[in-house]
Scaffold this motif. Structure first.
Motif, mmCIF file in Angstrom:
data_model
loop_
_atom_site.group_PDB
_atom_site.id
_atom_site.type_symbol
_atom_site.label_atom_id
_atom_site.label_comp_id
_atom_site.label_asym_id
_atom_site.label_seq_id
_atom_site.Cartn_x
_atom_site.Cartn_y
_atom_site.Cartn_z
ATOM 1 N N ASP A 11 0.838 -1.198 0.000
ATOM 2 C CA ASP A 11 0.000 0.000 0.000
ATOM 3 C C ASP A 11 0.874 1.249 0.000
ATOM 4 O OD1 ASP A 11 -2.154 1.699 0.133
ATOM 5 O OD2 ASP A 11 -2.422 1.481 2.295
ATOM 6 N N GLU A 12 0.680 2.104 -1.002
ATOM 7 C CA GLU A 12 1.463 3.335 -1.131
ATOM 8 C C GLU A 12 0.573 4.577 -1.118
ATOM 9 O OE1 GLU A 12 3.889 3.162 -4.571
ATOM 10 O OE2 GLU A 12 4.953 1.363 -3.945
ATOM 11 N N SER A 13 -0.599 4.490 -0.533
ATOM 12 C CA SER A 13 -1.535 5.608 -0.603
ATOM 13 C C SER A 13 -1.061 6.819 0.194
ATOM 14 C CB SER A 13 -2.911 5.172 -0.112
ATOM 15 O OG SER A 13 -2.830 4.722 1.237
ATOM 16 N N GLY A 14 -0.325 6.634 1.279
ATOM 17 C CA GLY A 14 0.149 7.765 2.066
ATOM 18 C C GLY A 14 1.471 8.322 1.587
ATOM 19 N N ALA A 15 2.124 7.642 0.668
ATOM 20 C CA ALA A 15 3.447 8.077 0.217
ATOM 21 C C ALA A 15 3.386 9.415 -0.510
ATOM 22 C CB ALA A 15 4.070 7.016 -0.676
ATOM 23 N N THR A 16 2.357 9.651 -1.277
ATOM 24 C CA THR A 16 2.245 10.897 -2.030
ATOM 25 C C THR A 16 2.103 12.084 -1.088
ATOM 26 O OG1 THR A 16 1.198 9.701 -3.827
ATOM 27 C CG2 THR A 16 0.972 12.076 -3.846
ATOM 28 N N ALA A 17 1.299 11.948 -0.053
ATOM 29 C CA ALA A 17 1.120 13.036 0.901
ATOM 30 C C ALA A 17 2.429 13.338 1.616
ATOM 31 C CB ALA A 17 0.031 12.680 1.902
ATOM 32 N N ILE A 18 3.174 12.326 1.966
ATOM 33 C CA ILE A 18 4.458 12.528 2.631
ATOM 34 C C ILE A 18 5.433 13.225 1.691
ATOM 35 C CG2 ILE A 18 6.461 11.322 3.587
ATOM 36 C CD1 ILE A 18 4.489 9.229 4.674
ATOM 37 N N GLU A 19 5.444 12.833 0.434
ATOM 38 C CA GLU A 19 6.335 13.472 -0.540
ATOM 39 C C GLU A 19 5.993 14.943 -0.720
ATOM 40 O OE1 GLU A 19 5.734 11.031 -3.926
ATOM 41 O OE2 GLU A 19 7.058 9.438 -3.207
ATOM 42 N N TYR A 20 4.705 15.264 -0.807
ATOM 43 C CA TYR A 20 4.303 16.663 -0.931
ATOM 44 C C TYR A 20 4.692 17.448 0.319
ATOM 45 C CZ TYR A 20 1.640 15.857 -5.208
ATOM 46 O OH TYR A 20 1.270 15.565 -6.492
ATOM 47 N N GLY A 21 4.565 16.839 1.471
ATOM 48 C CA GLY A 21 4.974 17.497 2.711
ATOM 49 C C GLY A 21 6.466 17.776 2.737
ATOM 50 N N LEU A 22 7.261 16.820 2.276
ATOM 51 C CA LEU A 22 8.715 17.025 2.226
ATOM 52 C C LEU A 22 9.095 18.119 1.230
ATOM 53 C CD1 LEU A 22 10.001 13.347 2.398
ATOM 54 C CD2 LEU A 22 10.222 15.114 4.149
ATOM 55 N N ILE A 23 8.429 18.144 0.096
ATOM 56 C CA ILE A 23 8.700 19.185 -0.902
ATOM 57 C C ILE A 23 8.345 20.560 -0.334
ATOM 58 C CG2 ILE A 23 7.963 20.119 -3.135
ATOM 59 C CD1 ILE A 23 7.704 17.180 -4.074
ATOM 60 N N ALA A 24 7.201 20.663 0.337
ATOM 61 C CA ALA A 24 6.790 21.936 0.937
ATOM 62 C C ALA A 24 7.786 22.374 2.005
ATOM 63 C CB ALA A 24 5.393 21.815 1.529
ATOM 64 N N ALA A 25 8.283 21.438 2.788
ATOM 65 C CA ALA A 25 9.259 21.772 3.832
ATOM 66 C C ALA A 25 10.566 22.258 3.215
ATOM 67 C CB ALA A 25 9.509 20.559 4.722
ATOM 68 N N LEU A 26 11.014 21.635 2.142
ATOM 69 C CA LEU A 26 12.247 22.065 1.486
ATOM 70 C C LEU A 26 12.092 23.449 0.858
ATOM 71 C CD1 LEU A 26 13.464 18.751 -0.179
ATOM 72 C CD2 LEU A 26 14.495 19.973 1.744
ATOM 73 N N ILE A 27 10.936 23.712 0.262
ATOM 74 C CA ILE A 27 10.692 25.035 -0.319
ATOM 75 C C ILE A 27 10.667 26.092 0.782
ATOM 76 C CG2 ILE A 27 8.951 26.454 -1.488
ATOM 77 C CD1 ILE A 27 8.298 23.962 -3.184
ATOM 78 N N ALA A 28 10.016 25.784 1.903
ATOM 79 C CA ALA A 28 9.976 26.727 3.019
ATOM 80 C C ALA A 28 11.374 26.990 3.566
ATOM 81 C CB ALA A 28 9.067 26.196 4.128
ATOM 82 N N LEU A 29 12.183 25.952 3.663
ATOM 83 C CA LEU A 29 13.560 26.116 4.136
ATOM 84 C C LEU A 29 14.365 26.997 3.187
ATOM 85 C CD1 LEU A 29 15.692 25.261 6.236
ATOM 86 C CD2 LEU A 29 16.205 23.333 4.751
ATOM 87 N N ALA A 30 14.188 26.817 1.894
ATOM 88 C CA ALA A 30 14.890 27.646 0.918
ATOM 89 C C ALA A 30 14.451 29.103 1.017
ATOM 90 C CB ALA A 30 14.650 27.112 -0.491
ATOM 91 N N ILE A 31 13.172 29.333 1.204
ATOM 92 C CA ILE A 31 12.667 30.703 1.326
ATOM 93 C C ILE A 31 13.208 31.364 2.590
ATOM 94 C CG2 ILE A 31 10.571 32.063 1.751
ATOM 95 C CD1 ILE A 31 9.136 30.151 -0.187
#
Length: 54
Positions: A11-31
């Motif tokens: 089951d990989e249904s939660g993997a996409t949400a985690i990936e989006y969360g990590l991307i958002a965190a990296l963008i926030a860190l860069a900003i």
């Protein structure tokens, strides 16, 4: 029981949400990093201008 475990591991249904969360965190860190750097440079620039006007 093995069928239940194999479905759980596939089951990989939660993997996409985690990936989006990590991307958002990296963008926030860069900003934050960019804003901090820019803020420091602007502060020193305004300090230089202020000292020259005195």
């Amino acid at each position: 029981m093995t069928n239940l475990l194999s479905r759980f591991f596939k089951d990989e249904s939660g993997a996409t949400a985690i990936e989006y969360g990590l991307i958002a965190a990296l963008i926030a860190l860069a900003i934050i990093t960019g804003a901090t750097t820019l803020g420091g440079k602007l502060n020193s620039q305004f300090t230089n201008i202020s000292n020259q006007l005195k």
